[in-house]
Scaffold this motif. Structure first.
Motif, PDB file in Angstrom:
ATOM      1  N   PHE A  35       0.830  -1.195   0.000  1.00 46.80           N
ATOM      2  CA  PHE A  35       0.000   0.000   0.000  1.00 46.80           C
ATOM      3  C   PHE A  35       0.872   1.255   0.000  1.00 46.80           C
ATOM      4  N   ARG A  36       1.929   1.243   0.794  1.00 46.53           N
ATOM      5  CA  ARG A  36       2.847   2.400   0.831  1.00 46.53           C
ATOM      6  C   ARG A  36       3.498   2.601  -0.541  1.00 46.53           C
ATOM      7  N   ARG A  37       3.901   1.513  -1.170  1.00 49.79           N
ATOM      8  CA  ARG A  37       4.492   1.591  -2.509  1.00 49.79           C
ATOM      9  C   ARG A  37       3.475   2.160  -3.506  1.00 49.79           C
ATOM     10  N   PHE A  38       2.220   1.730  -3.379  1.00 56.97           N
ATOM     11  CA  PHE A  38       1.153   2.253  -4.238  1.00 56.97           C
ATOM     12  C   PHE A  38       1.051   3.773  -4.096  1.00 56.97           C
ATOM     13  N   LEU A  39       1.034   4.265  -2.852  1.00 57.73           N
ATOM     14  CA  LEU A  39       0.900   5.710  -2.636  1.00 57.73           C
ATOM     15  C   LEU A  39       2.104   6.485  -3.171  1.00 57.73           C
ATOM     16  N   ILE A  40       3.296   5.984  -2.935  1.00 57.56           N
ATOM     17  CA  ILE A  40       4.500   6.665  -3.436  1.00 57.56           C
ATOM     18  C   ILE A  40       4.476   6.713  -4.966  1.00 57.56           C
ATOM     19  N   THR A  41       4.076   5.619  -5.576  1.00 56.12           N
ATOM     20  CA  THR A  41       3.982   5.576  -7.043  1.00 56.12           C
ATOM     21  C   THR A  41       2.926   6.557  -7.537  1.00 56.12           C
ATOM     22  N   TYR A  42       1.802   6.616  -6.852  1.00 54.74           N
ATOM     23  CA  TYR A  42       0.742   7.543  -7.244  1.00 54.74           C
ATOM     24  C   TYR A  42       1.207   8.994  -7.126  1.00 54.74           C
ATOM     25  N   TYR A  43       1.878   9.338  -6.037  1.00 57.44           N
ATOM     26  CA  TYR A  43       2.384  10.707  -5.876  1.00 57.44           C
ATOM     27  C   TYR A  43       3.415  11.033  -6.969  1.00 57.44           C
ATOM     28  N   ALA A  44       4.273  10.074  -7.278  1.00 56.31           N
ATOM     29  CA  ALA A  44       5.267  10.295  -8.345  1.00 56.31           C
ATOM     30  C   ALA A  44       4.566  10.483  -9.689  1.00 56.31           C
ATOM     31  N   TYR A  45       3.523   9.699  -9.922  1.00 59.21           N
ATOM     32  CA  TYR A  45       2.733   9.829 -11.154  1.00 59.21           C
ATOM     33  C   TYR A  45       2.148  11.235 -11.263  1.00 59.21           C
ATOM     34  N   ILE A  46       1.530  11.699 -10.187  1.00 62.21           N
ATOM     35  CA  ILE A  46       0.912  13.031 -10.186  1.00 62.21           C
ATOM     36  C   ILE A  46       1.973  14.110 -10.419  1.00 62.21           C
ATOM     37  N   PHE A  47       3.128  13.979  -9.760  1.00 63.35           N
ATOM     38  CA  PHE A  47       4.223  14.933  -9.944  1.00 63.35           C
ATOM     39  C   PHE A  47       4.656  14.981 -11.408  1.00 63.35           C
ATOM     40  N   LEU A  48       4.931  13.821 -11.985  1.00 61.25           N
ATOM     41  CA  LEU A  48       5.437  13.764 -13.354  1.00 61.25           C
ATOM     42  C   LEU A  48       4.413  14.215 -14.389  1.00 61.25           C
ATOM     43  N   PHE A  49       3.144  13.989 -14.102  1.00 59.36           N
ATOM     44  CA  PHE A  49       2.101  14.397 -15.047  1.00 59.36           C
ATOM     45  C   PHE A  49       2.138  15.905 -15.280  1.00 59.36           C
ATOM     46  N   ASP A  50       2.569  16.656 -14.267  1.00 65.16           N
ATOM     47  CA  ASP A  50       2.634  18.111 -14.409  1.00 65.16           C
ATOM     48  C   ASP A  50       4.043  18.678 -14.330  1.00 65.16           C
ATOM     49  N   PHE A  51       5.064  17.829 -14.373  1.00 60.71           N
ATOM     50  CA  PHE A  51       6.447  18.306 -14.452  1.00 60.71           C
ATOM     51  C   PHE A  51       6.753  18.583 -15.923  1.00 60.71           C
ATOM     52  N   ILE A  52       6.171  19.662 -16.414  1.00 59.59           N
ATOM     53  CA  ILE A  52       6.226  19.986 -17.833  1.00 59.59           C
ATOM     54  C   ILE A  52       7.046  21.255 -18.024  1.00 59.59           C
ATOM     55  N   LEU A  53       8.186  21.118 -18.668  1.00 60.80           N
ATOM     56  CA  LEU A  53       9.082  22.255 -18.865  1.00 60.80           C
ATOM     57  C   LEU A  53       8.439  23.333 -19.734  1.00 60.80           C
ATOM     58  N   ALA A  54       7.597  22.927 -20.665  1.00 61.43           N
ATOM     59  CA  ALA A  54       6.971  23.883 -21.586  1.00 61.43           C
ATOM     60  C   ALA A  54       5.925  24.772 -20.917  1.00 61.43           C
ATOM     61  N   TYR A  55       5.504  24.426 -19.702  1.00 60.95           N
ATOM     62  CA  TYR A  55       4.551  25.295 -19.013  1.00 60.95           C
ATOM     63  C   TYR A  55       5.086  26.721 -18.895  1.00 60.95           C
ATOM     64  N   ALA A  56       6.382  26.843 -18.749  1.00 60.67           N
ATOM     65  CA  ALA A  56       6.987  28.157 -18.529  1.00 60.67           C
ATOM     66  C   ALA A  56       6.991  29.025 -19.779  1.00 60.67           C
ATOM     67  N   ILE A  57       6.863  28.412 -20.954  1.00 58.05           N
ATOM     68  CA  ILE A  57       7.140  29.184 -22.168  1.00 58.05           C
ATOM     69  C   ILE A  57       6.085  29.100 -23.270  1.00 58.05           C
ATOM     70  N   TYR A  58       5.013  28.340 -23.080  1.00 58.87           N
ATOM     71  CA  TYR A  58       4.178  28.061 -24.246  1.00 58.87           C
ATOM     72  C   TYR A  58       3.506  29.288 -24.844  1.00 58.87           C
ATOM     73  N   THR A  59       3.077  30.246 -24.052  1.00 57.01           N
ATOM     74  CA  THR A  59       2.472  31.434 -24.671  1.00 57.01           C
ATOM     75  C   THR A  59       3.531  32.263 -25.395  1.00 57.01           C
TER      76      THR A  59
END
Length: 193
Positions: A4-28
């Motif tokens: 269960f702990r591994r599941f939560l850590i994986t889920y948090y990492a998933y959420i982090f990576l889903f929005d770790f987008i370098l282009a957010y800073a520059i797209y406009t």
């Protein structure tokens, strides 16, 4: 408990990576430097908002019908198509729009699906009362992903250019999709669906 702990850590990492987008800073800025007018940029952002709302409508039904793990695999893959479209667009407003369409689809696939997956896993573990705490940590992971992605994206764009920044927004989403393979749907584990 370790699973269960591994599941939560994986889920948090998933959420982090889903929005770790370098282009957010520059797209406009990318759109403006590619020659799009303020009107075209505004229309793209309005289109993005419209499609985000439109795709949210059926996403709950998809999440209830299909294995949530596979939807969570598909979400970052759809979102990464955004940056492929943008990297190839070279001023083509239609490719930028197609990119926003992919982003909306990916976001819709992930949004409620992840929350439902976590809630049902907490129920299975007899820890449904912990949902607010887990959801708060997931929101923190998302915010951290956005913030660090924008920070690194801004530095990278100023040092190496915008095109590389857009291309380097793809690898975190690929890793995100790989992580999703390990996020088992509790309904499938118990044979409920």
């Amino acid at each position: 408990m370790a699973g269960f702990r591994r599941f939560l850590i994986t889920y948090y990492a998933y959420i982090f990576l889903f929005d770790f987008i370098l282009a957010y800073a520059i797209y406009t800025a990318l759109f403006e430097l590619a020659g799009l007018s303020v009107t075209q940029i505004g229309a793209l952002l309005a289109f993005w908002s419209f499609t985000a709302i439109l795709f949210e409508l059926p996403s709950g039904a998809l999440s209830d019908r299909f294995d949530r793990r596979w939807l969570l695999v598909a979400a970052p893959l759809a979102k990464l198509l955004t940056f492929i479209c943008w990297a190839m667009a070279d001023g083509n407003v239609w490719l930028y729009g197609l990119g926003f369409l992919c982003w909306s689809a990916g976001q819709a696939l992930m949004s409620g699906t992840g929350e439902a997956l976590v809630y049902e896993r907490l129920q299975t573990e007899g820890r449904a009362d912990d949902y607010d705490k887990v959801n708060g940590r997931a929101t923190a992971a998302e915010s951290l992903g956005i913030g660090t992605g924008m920070l690194f994206g801004g530095f990278l764009a100023s040092a190496q250019g915008m095109e590389l920044t857009v291309w380097l927004s793809i690898p975190p989403l690929l890793l995100c999709a790989l992580l999703a393979f390990t996020l088992r749907d509790s309904r499938r584990m118990s044979g409920a669906v």
